[in-house]
Design a protein around this motif. Structure first.
Motif, PDB file in Angstrom:
ATOM      1  N   PHE A  48      10.235  -5.063  22.649  1.00 47.95           N
ATOM      2  CA  PHE A  48      10.513  -6.501  22.677  1.00 47.95           C
ATOM      3  C   PHE A  48      11.657  -6.910  23.613  1.00 47.95           C
ATOM      4  O   PHE A  48      11.862  -8.097  23.865  1.00 47.95           O
ATOM      5  N   GLU A  49      12.396  -5.946  24.144  1.00 48.45           N
ATOM      6  CA  GLU A  49      13.503  -6.334  25.024  1.00 48.45           C
ATOM      7  C   GLU A  49      13.957  -5.141  25.869  1.00 48.45           C
ATOM      8  O   GLU A  49      13.907  -3.992  25.415  1.00 48.45           O
ATOM      9  N   LYS A  50      14.386  -5.440  27.118  1.00 50.07           N
ATOM     10  CA  LYS A  50      15.034  -4.447  27.978  1.00 50.07           C
ATOM     11  C   LYS A  50      16.520  -4.753  28.001  1.00 50.07           C
ATOM     12  O   LYS A  50      16.918  -5.891  28.239  1.00 50.07           O
ATOM     13  N   THR A  51      17.347  -3.740  27.795  1.00 54.14           N
ATOM     14  CA  THR A  51      18.793  -3.959  27.841  1.00 54.14           C
ATOM     15  C   THR A  51      19.286  -3.796  29.281  1.00 54.14           C
ATOM     16  O   THR A  51      18.587  -3.263  30.143  1.00 54.14           O
ATOM     17  N   SER A  52      20.517  -4.228  29.524  1.00 56.57           N
ATOM     18  CA  SER A  52      21.076  -4.178  30.883  1.00 56.57           C
ATOM     19  C   SER A  52      21.255  -2.746  31.381  1.00 56.57           C
ATOM     20  O   SER A  52      21.261  -2.496  32.580  1.00 56.57           O
ATOM     21  N   ASP A  53      21.381  -1.793  30.438  1.00 59.43           N
ATOM     22  CA  ASP A  53      21.560  -0.398  30.858  1.00 59.43           C
ATOM     23  C   ASP A  53      20.241   0.372  30.875  1.00 59.43           C
ATOM     24  O   ASP A  53      20.236   1.606  30.936  1.00 59.43           O
ATOM     25  N   GLY A  54      19.088  -0.363  30.822  1.00 59.97           N
ATOM     26  CA  GLY A  54      17.796   0.287  31.001  1.00 59.97           C
ATOM     27  C   GLY A  54      17.108   0.761  29.739  1.00 59.97           C
ATOM     28  O   GLY A  54      16.018   1.339  29.800  1.00 59.97           O
ATOM     29  N   LYS A  55      17.711   0.538  28.578  1.00 58.77           N
ATOM     30  CA  LYS A  55      17.065   0.950  27.333  1.00 58.77           C
ATOM     31  C   LYS A  55      15.951  -0.031  26.955  1.00 58.77           C
ATOM     32  O   LYS A  55      16.009  -1.215  27.293  1.00 58.77           O
ATOM     33  N   ILE A  56      14.968   0.474  26.210  1.00 57.47           N
ATOM     34  CA  ILE A  56      13.887  -0.365  25.691  1.00 57.47           C
ATOM     35  C   ILE A  56      14.104  -0.546  24.196  1.00 57.47           C
ATOM     36  O   ILE A  56      14.158   0.443  23.442  1.00 57.47           O
ATOM     37  N   LYS A  57      14.266  -1.793  23.767  1.00 56.03           N
ATOM     38  CA  LYS A  57      14.421  -2.053  22.338  1.00 56.03           C
ATOM     39  C   LYS A  57      13.046  -2.048  21.677  1.00 56.03           C
ATOM     40  O   LYS A  57      12.127  -2.740  22.117  1.00 56.03           O
ATOM     41  N   ILE A  58      12.943  -1.254  20.611  1.00 55.53           N
ATOM     42  CA  ILE A  58      11.682  -1.095  19.887  1.00 55.53           C
ATOM     43  C   ILE A  58      11.856  -1.600  18.462  1.00 55.53           C
ATOM     44  O   ILE A  58      12.825  -1.252  17.778  1.00 55.53           O
ATOM     45  N   ALA A  59      10.911  -2.425  18.008  1.00 56.64           N
ATOM     46  CA  ALA A  59      10.881  -2.859  16.605  1.00 56.64           C
ATOM     47  C   ALA A  59       9.844  -2.007  15.879  1.00 56.64           C
ATOM     48  O   ALA A  59       8.705  -1.882  16.337  1.00 56.64           O
ATOM     49  N   MET A  60      10.244  -1.408  14.748  1.00 58.78           N
ATOM     50  CA  MET A  60       9.360  -0.501  14.017  1.00 58.78           C
ATOM     51  C   MET A  60       9.260  -0.879  12.547  1.00 58.78           C
ATOM     52  O   MET A  60      10.219  -1.362  11.949  1.00 58.78           O
ATOM     53  N   LEU A  61       8.082  -0.609  11.981  1.00 53.79           N
ATOM     54  CA  LEU A  61       7.901  -0.783  10.543  1.00 53.79           C
ATOM     55  C   LEU A  61       8.515   0.370   9.766  1.00 53.79           C
ATOM     56  O   LEU A  61       9.047   0.176   8.672  1.00 53.79           O
ATOM     57  N   ASP A  62       8.398   1.572  10.306  1.00 54.20           N
ATOM     58  CA  ASP A  62       8.900   2.766   9.610  1.00 54.20           C
ATOM     59  C   ASP A  62       9.838   3.550  10.524  1.00 54.20           C
ATOM     60  O   ASP A  62       9.435   4.520  11.174  1.00 54.20           O
ATOM     61  N   PRO A  63      11.091   3.144  10.596  1.00 58.66           N
ATOM     62  CA  PRO A  63      12.035   3.838  11.489  1.00 58.66           C
ATOM     63  C   PRO A  63      12.385   5.239  11.025  1.00 58.66           C
ATOM     64  O   PRO A  63      13.090   5.960  11.726  1.00 58.66           O
ATOM     65  N   GLY A  64      11.889   5.636   9.855  1.00 54.80           N
ATOM     66  CA  GLY A  64      12.116   7.001   9.382  1.00 54.80           C
ATOM     67  C   GLY A  64      11.076   7.976   9.886  1.00 54.80           C
ATOM     68  O   GLY A  64      11.171   9.187   9.628  1.00 54.80           O
ATOM     69  N   ASN A  65      10.083   7.481  10.618  1.00 54.79           N
ATOM     70  CA  ASN A  65       9.017   8.335  11.139  1.00 54.79           C
ATOM     71  C   ASN A  65       9.477   8.956  12.462  1.00 54.79           C
ATOM     72  O   ASN A  65       9.295   8.391  13.536  1.00 54.79           O
ATOM     73  N   LEU A  66      10.074  10.130  12.383  1.00 51.75           N
ATOM     74  CA  LEU A  66      10.648  10.777  13.563  1.00 51.75           C
ATOM     75  C   LEU A  66       9.571  11.183  14.568  1.00 51.75           C
ATOM     76  O   LEU A  66       9.802  11.172  15.779  1.00 51.75           O
ATOM     77  N   GLU A  67       8.383  11.514  14.058  1.00 48.17           N
ATOM     78  CA  GLU A  67       7.295  11.899  14.948  1.00 48.17           C
ATOM     79  C   GLU A  67       6.901  10.733  15.856  1.00 48.17           C
ATOM     80  O   GLU A  67       6.678  10.917  17.065  1.00 48.17           O
ATOM     81  N   THR A  68       6.837   9.517  15.285  1.00 46.80           N
ATOM     82  CA  THR A  68       6.511   8.332  16.080  1.00 46.80           C
ATOM     83  C   THR A  68       7.602   8.043  17.100  1.00 46.80           C
ATOM     84  O   THR A  68       7.320   7.696  18.256  1.00 46.80           O
ATOM     85  N   ILE A  69       8.853   8.193  16.712  1.00 50.27           N
ATOM     86  CA  ILE A  69       9.969   7.944  17.635  1.00 50.27           C
ATOM     87  C   ILE A  69       9.901   8.903  18.820  1.00 50.27           C
ATOM     88  O   ILE A  69      10.078   8.503  19.981  1.00 50.27           O
ATOM     89  N   LYS A  70       9.629  10.189  18.549  1.00 46.97           N
ATOM     90  CA  LYS A  70       9.509  11.167  19.641  1.00 46.97           C
ATOM     91  C   LYS A  70       8.335  10.818  20.548  1.00 46.97           C
ATOM     92  O   LYS A  70       8.424  10.947  21.786  1.00 46.97           O
ATOM     93  N   PHE A  71       7.229  10.381  19.944  1.00 46.19           N
ATOM     94  CA  PHE A  71       6.068   9.971  20.751  1.00 46.19           C
ATOM     95  C   PHE A  71       6.433   8.817  21.673  1.00 46.19           C
ATOM     96  O   PHE A  71       6.074   8.824  22.866  1.00 46.19           O
ATOM     97  N   LEU A  72       7.145   7.804  21.147  1.00 49.62           N
ATOM     98  CA  LEU A  72       7.510   6.635  21.955  1.00 49.62           C
ATOM     99  C   LEU A  72       8.430   7.025  23.104  1.00 49.62           C
ATOM    100  O   LEU A  72       8.310   6.498  24.216  1.00 49.62           O
TER     101      LEU A  72
END
Length: 574
Positions: free
Chosen positions: A94-118
């Motif tokens: 949903f947003e790009k930060t000034s230092d190049g990061k991509i902000k991600i909104a998640m339903l389950d931020p505890g899902n480490l497998e999904t985070i690694k995939f992203l």
């Protein structure tokens, strides 16, 4: 959805003093019985608010809670994750930060497998934020912005291609219906309707044109006018998709289409009817992946939920939902079935059609060609040792008789009736031939309902009530409950939606029900059985016992800002 270990969630809620241990334990048992999450049960029971639960989740993960509804996410950022990936993983960029990061909104931020995939997929550093299902649904809808913004342009291009096909009455409709431009138009219509959260698509032919209308939040909205020349090809394409006979034009036909958008699966009910100028097509979009709503999500107050739960926990008798077509009766019945669904009971249904598949419930579709109608299906199921029976609709004397006898002999019977209000269900059953003493003995509860549009919570505003609205409220009270008209305390402030991007500038987003509940206690049961029973007498008794009419319920909800007075008056007067 976000997951917190049950022990951790229990500790957080009990230590905060918001939830008592007994309430949590009973909610946990209910969650295990129904296959739902504990937090859903806690919210539906009114023990915690959705906003508080969201704060609990965000606090547990030590992440910011991002609000996306109404935010104009840039297309180039959103499309960093394709729609299918976003829906499958429950995450959006949903947003790009000034230092190049991509902000991600998640339903389950505890899902480490999904985070690694992203991280692997985006090949850029990401910043995880916690988001709610409502906010992600809004973000998912933005993927359809292109369809919504370019619908007319796409349609015009596709129509030009269709005109080159030189459609005529002598043309082979099956062949024409398979041509790419015709296929594209039908697919585009369904995708556009799904993007707008439409419940129905109407394709209607008149003397000089074809009119396409969508029903959105209960109201029909015109979306396109087409040349008559294309009508036959569009209808033929829909018939092929829904399994109807392409060469039958003089009889009504019914069919189904399965449509998938990302992870959302729609069952589309198709009805085709001959009219003066040709065949009219109505397609009802039902999201097959949707879970039955809780009673609070339906629009019930806590007091109404308590009355309903008391009556559906009884082991015999009838609970009826009443109202006109498309007033939400079936949705209410499915919510009741979901509440009652547990291992110890045998639940059977006879429906027309089966709108949602419910796990562990035996559901039967009526099939007149095979000799299965509501009456015969109900009679057959009584030989299968049921505890709870849901009959889609009581529409004839035979079904009414079998249903009331089933309710009298140890079965809880759920069904619907077409009546304008709750008390009218009593004389309606009598008109169907059910003896007065049987109506009195078996009827437990009648709920009449209508659907009203919800005020958009992104652009809600308050305003002083107008004299015209005061007069309208007073006039309707004189009709609905004349005894209360002169003592009603008129509100000085009401609410409405100004209109915003989230609600497509209508001021409304989504719908809810307003209810009128007839709770058949001993006094009302006794009155129904009397020789001098009258409908007006029953209404007076309901009023005396403090049972609210639909208008009163709607008025209460408009004063709270859930809907508007004008919307309540519209559906009540209809």
């Amino acid at each position: 959805m976000a997951k917190i270990p049950l022990d951790s969630l229990k500790k957080l809620l009990i230590e905060s003093g918001i939830v008592k241990q007994g309430d949590f334990d009973s909610s946990q048992r209910e969650a295990e019985r129904t296959g739902r999450d504990v937090f859903e049960i806690l919210v539906s029971r009114g023990l915690v608010s959705p906003d508080y639960m969201n704060q609990v989740f965000a606090g547990y993960y030590k992440l910011p809670l991002v609000k996306l509804v109404g935010v104009n996410i840039q297309a180039d950022v959103l499309n960093l994750l394709p729609e299918d990936v976003a829906r499958t993983k429950g995450a959006v960029a949903f947003e790009k930060t000034s230092d190049g990061k991509i902000k991600i909104a998640m339903l389950d931020p505890g899902n480490l497998e999904t985070i690694k995939f992203l991280e692997r997929y985006l090949q850029k550093p990401i910043e995880i934020n916690f988001s709610t299902p409502e906010d992600l649904r809004y973000a998912f809808s933005l993927y359809r912005r292109e369809i919504m913004e370019n619908f007319q342009k796409l349609l015009e291009e596709q129509l030009k291609q269709v005109q080159r096909l030189q459609i005529s009455k002598a043309a082979d409709l099956a062949k024409i219906a398979g041509e790419l431009p015709v296929v594209a138009i039908v697919d585009n219509l369904i995708a556009y309707a799904a993007a707008l959260n439409s419940s129905d698509i109407h394709l209607e032919i008149f003397e000089n044109e074809v009119l396409i209308r969508f029903r959105i939040d209960g109201l029909l909205r015109e979306v396109a006018r087409l040349s008559q020349e294309i009508h036959a090809a569009l209808v033929a394409r829909i018939k092929i998709l829904s399994g109807c006979q392409i060469d039958e034009h003089s009889k009504p036909q019914d069919g189904r289409i399965r449509y998938q958008r990302g992870n959302d699966i729609f069952d589309i009910r198709v009805a085709i009817m001959p009219t003066f100028y040709g065949e009219k097509v109505t397609m009802r979009l039902l999201m097959a992946s949707t879970k039955p709503l809780s009673f609070s999500e339906l629009g019930m107050t806590k007091a109404q939920s308590v009355i309903l739960e008391k009556n559906i926990k009884k082991t015999f008798g009838m609970v009826l939902s009443t109202g006109p077509t498309s007033s939400g009766k079936t949705t209410t019945q499915y919510s009741i079935l979901s509440f009652l669904n547990r291992q110890e009971v045998n639940i059977v249904t006879v429906e027309d059609p089966i709108e949602y598949e419910l796990r562990y419930i035996n559901q039967t579709q009526i099939n007149p060609k095979a000799g299965i109608d509501f009456a015969s299906g109900l009679r057959a199921f009584l030989r299968h040792d049921p505890n709870i029976i849901m009959v889609g609709e009581i529409r004839d004397s035979e079904t009414a008789e079998i249903a009331t006898h089933a309710a009298l002999t140890g079965h809880l019977v759920l069904s619907t009736l077409h009546t304008n209000d709750a008390p009218t269900a009593v004389p309606r059953l009598m008109d169907m031939g059910v003896p007065q003493f049987l109506v009195s003995a078996t009827l437990n509860l009648v709920m009449a309902q209508r659907l009203v549009r919800r005020v958009c919570d992104e652009c809600i505003e308050s305003y002083p009530i107008t004299d015209e609205q005061k007069n309208a409220i007073f006039g309707q009270l004189k009709i609905s409950v004349p005894e209360k008209a002169n003592i009603f305390q008129m509100p000085q402030t009401l609410f409405r939606g100004k209109g915003c991007q989230s609600c497509h500038w209508t001021g409304f987003r989504g719908r809810m029900a307003v209810f009128e509940i007839l709770d058949v206690d001993a006094e009302i049961r006794d009155y129904i059985s009397q020789k001098d029973f009258t409908l007006e007498g029953l209404k007076r008794l309901m009023n005396k016992k403090g049972m609210k009419t639909m208008f009163e319920d709607g008025l209460d909800k408009s004063i709270l800002g859930m809907t508007t007075v004008d919307e309540v008056l519209r559906v009540i007067r209809e």
